[in-house]
Each structure stands twice: as C-alpha cells, then as structure tokens.
Write an enzyme that holds these catalytic residues in place. Sequence first.
Site, short mmCIF file in Angstrom:
data_model
loop_
_atom_site.label_atom_id
_atom_site.label_comp_id
_atom_site.label_asym_id
_atom_site.label_seq_id
_atom_site.Cartn_x
_atom_site.Cartn_y
_atom_site.Cartn_z
N HIS A 155 0.80 -1.22 0.00
CA HIS A 155 0.00 0.00 0.00
C HIS A 155 0.84 1.28 0.00
O HIS A 155 0.29 2.38 0.02
CB HIS A 155 -0.96 0.00 1.19
CG HIS A 155 -2.04 -1.00 1.07
ND1 HIS A 155 -2.03 -2.20 1.76
CD2 HIS A 155 -3.17 -1.02 0.32
CE1 HIS A 155 -3.11 -2.90 1.45
NE2 HIS A 155 -3.82 -2.21 0.58
N HIS A 212 -2.49 -6.08 -6.12
CA HIS A 212 -2.70 -7.25 -5.29
C HIS A 212 -4.16 -7.66 -5.33
O HIS A 212 -5.03 -6.88 -5.71
CB HIS A 212 -2.24 -7.01 -3.85
CG HIS A 212 -2.87 -5.82 -3.19
ND1 HIS A 212 -2.38 -4.54 -3.34
CD2 HIS A 212 -3.96 -5.70 -2.38
CE1 HIS A 212 -3.12 -3.69 -2.65
NE2 HIS A 212 -4.10 -4.38 -2.06
N CYS A 236 -14.61 -5.37 2.97
CA CYS A 236 -13.59 -5.43 1.92
C CYS A 236 -12.26 -5.77 2.57
O CYS A 236 -11.95 -5.31 3.65
CB CYS A 236 -13.53 -4.12 1.15
SG CYS A 236 -13.64 -2.64 2.16
N HIS A 245 -8.49 -8.61 1.87
CA HIS A 245 -7.57 -9.34 1.01
C HIS A 245 -7.52 -10.81 1.43
O HIS A 245 -7.48 -11.09 2.64
CB HIS A 245 -6.14 -8.80 1.14
CG HIS A 245 -6.07 -7.32 1.09
ND1 HIS A 245 -6.08 -6.53 2.23
CD2 HIS A 245 -6.00 -6.46 0.05
CE1 HIS A 245 -6.00 -5.26 1.88
NE2 HIS A 245 -5.96 -5.18 0.56
N GLU A 259 -14.95 -9.22 10.93
CA GLU A 259 -15.40 -7.83 11.01
C GLU A 259 -16.81 -7.66 11.57
O GLU A 259 -17.08 -6.68 12.25
CB GLU A 259 -15.35 -7.18 9.62
CG GLU A 259 -13.95 -6.93 9.12
CD GLU A 259 -13.92 -6.05 7.89
OE1 GLU A 259 -14.94 -5.42 7.55
OE2 GLU A 259 -12.86 -5.99 7.25
N TYR A 295 -8.48 -1.40 -10.08
CA TYR A 295 -8.50 0.03 -9.83
C TYR A 295 -7.29 0.43 -9.00
O TYR A 295 -6.66 -0.41 -8.35
CB TYR A 295 -9.80 0.47 -9.12
CG TYR A 295 -9.78 0.17 -7.64
CD1 TYR A 295 -9.48 1.17 -6.71
CD2 TYR A 295 -10.05 -1.10 -7.15
CE1 TYR A 295 -9.45 0.91 -5.36
CE2 TYR A 295 -10.02 -1.37 -5.80
CZ TYR A 295 -9.71 -0.36 -4.91
OH TYR A 295 -9.67 -0.64 -3.57
N GLU A 314 -4.49 2.19 -2.65
CA GLU A 314 -5.00 0.88 -3.03
C GLU A 314 -4.67 0.68 -4.50
O GLU A 314 -4.84 1.61 -5.31
CB GLU A 314 -6.51 0.78 -2.82
CG GLU A 314 -6.95 0.75 -1.38
CD GLU A 314 -6.56 -0.52 -0.63
OE1 GLU A 314 -5.88 -1.40 -1.20
OE2 GLU A 314 -6.93 -0.63 0.54
N GLU A 322 -5.62 -2.56 -6.62
CA GLU A 322 -6.21 -3.88 -6.41
C GLU A 322 -6.87 -4.46 -7.65
O GLU A 322 -7.44 -3.73 -8.46
CB GLU A 322 -7.28 -3.80 -5.30
CG GLU A 322 -6.71 -3.42 -3.96
CD GLU A 322 -7.72 -3.43 -2.84
OE1 GLU A 322 -7.30 -3.67 -1.69
OE2 GLU A 322 -8.92 -3.20 -3.09
N TRP A 382 -13.41 2.69 -3.93
CA TRP A 382 -13.79 1.39 -4.50
C TRP A 382 -15.30 1.17 -4.38
O TRP A 382 -15.90 0.63 -5.29
CB TRP A 382 -13.00 0.25 -3.86
CG TRP A 382 -13.13 0.11 -2.38
CD1 TRP A 382 -14.08 -0.60 -1.70
CD2 TRP A 382 -12.28 0.71 -1.39
NE1 TRP A 382 -13.87 -0.48 -0.34
CE2 TRP A 382 -12.79 0.31 -0.13
CE3 TRP A 382 -11.15 1.51 -1.45
CZ2 TRP A 382 -12.18 0.71 1.07
CZ3 TRP A 382 -10.57 1.91 -0.26
CH2 TRP A 382 -11.08 1.51 0.98
#
Length: 191
Positions: free
Chosen positions: A34, A41, A76, A78, A96, A111, A121, A123, A168
Amino acid sequence: METATRTVSSDAESLILVDADDQPIGKLSKANAHDGDGILHRAFSVFLFNEDGDLLLQRRSSGKRLWPGYWSNTCCSHPRVGESLEVATRRRLDDELNLTADLEHVYRFQYQANFKDLGAENELCHVFLGRCGDSISPNRSEISEIRFLPARDVAGELDRRPDDYTPWFKLEWKRLVEDYSNRLSAYADVT
C-alpha cells in the site's frame, strides 16, 4: 451488541501480488503493498443486503491507514496467501461483523486510488453479493459504525456526499447498477 475488539490483520501479513489476469506473481507485506501508488494485489468486496433490500454499510475505523472514518460497502479485504476467495470472504465477514452469509461472485475489476500522501490501493478486486439479517456485531478495531441504507437510495447518497465514501465502493456500486442490475435485483430494488 458488538464483538470484543480484536486485531484481525496486521501490516506485516502477506498480500498476494497478481498480474492483470489475476495470476499470482508473488507476495508482499500489506504495508509495502500500500506504499506510494501501491502494488497490484488481490482483494475482494462484499455487498450484503437485508430482507428489505437495504445495503449494509460500514464506517471504517479511525485506526485504518487508508480512508479512516470513511463509509464503505459491507466488507472489503484481502485473501491471505494460500487462501481461496471463498474462505477469505467467510473469514473476513466473521472477523469484522461476526456473521456468515452465502455469497455470489459477480465480477472482478482493477482500480488504483491514492489516499493523500499516506499510500494507495492498487487492487484486482472480486465483488460479491449476499444476504444478511439485521443483527450485526461489528468488531470495533475494524469498524466504527454500521447502518442499513435502502439500495434505491445508494446512488443518490454517493452523489450528494461523495467525499464521505471510499473510492472502491463508488466504482463498484456504479458498475453493479449499470452492468449487473439483473444480478443485483435478486437482492434489492435499485429503481
């Protein structure tokens, strides 16, 4: 009710670096992936709706490096190295929000977005839809607040207050409505 505040990720964990075709090409710490303009990624975004067709939104914790305090889609994150998207999305929903949901993969896109001079970001993001109940227990180390918003009001809210939302989320919602309205309509009325 909220879950105990617990750390569920760290800047040291490895992210999966990918090429434009989503083929793994290496790994790198979350912090380094980042930095600057970011390094491409793999990531995912989840949009959950209750039975009334309201979208579950989260406000990102003030402790987040990128877009702290901004509103975003339900979840959101990874996938970890060696982890499938199915396992990763289930893990993160539990981490979360303390919930489980059956998810439908809708599309993927690439993006890049910078956040001030703090990083970015970059990603290749997989977008999922699903259904949830109204009883949610957010992990306060990740999420400062949640709310449900009628799906038909999301576009107007994003237009009125664009600076309150993650980049995003805005990109994903627009594409869901424009290109995948038939899939979206199984969860919510956006008209």
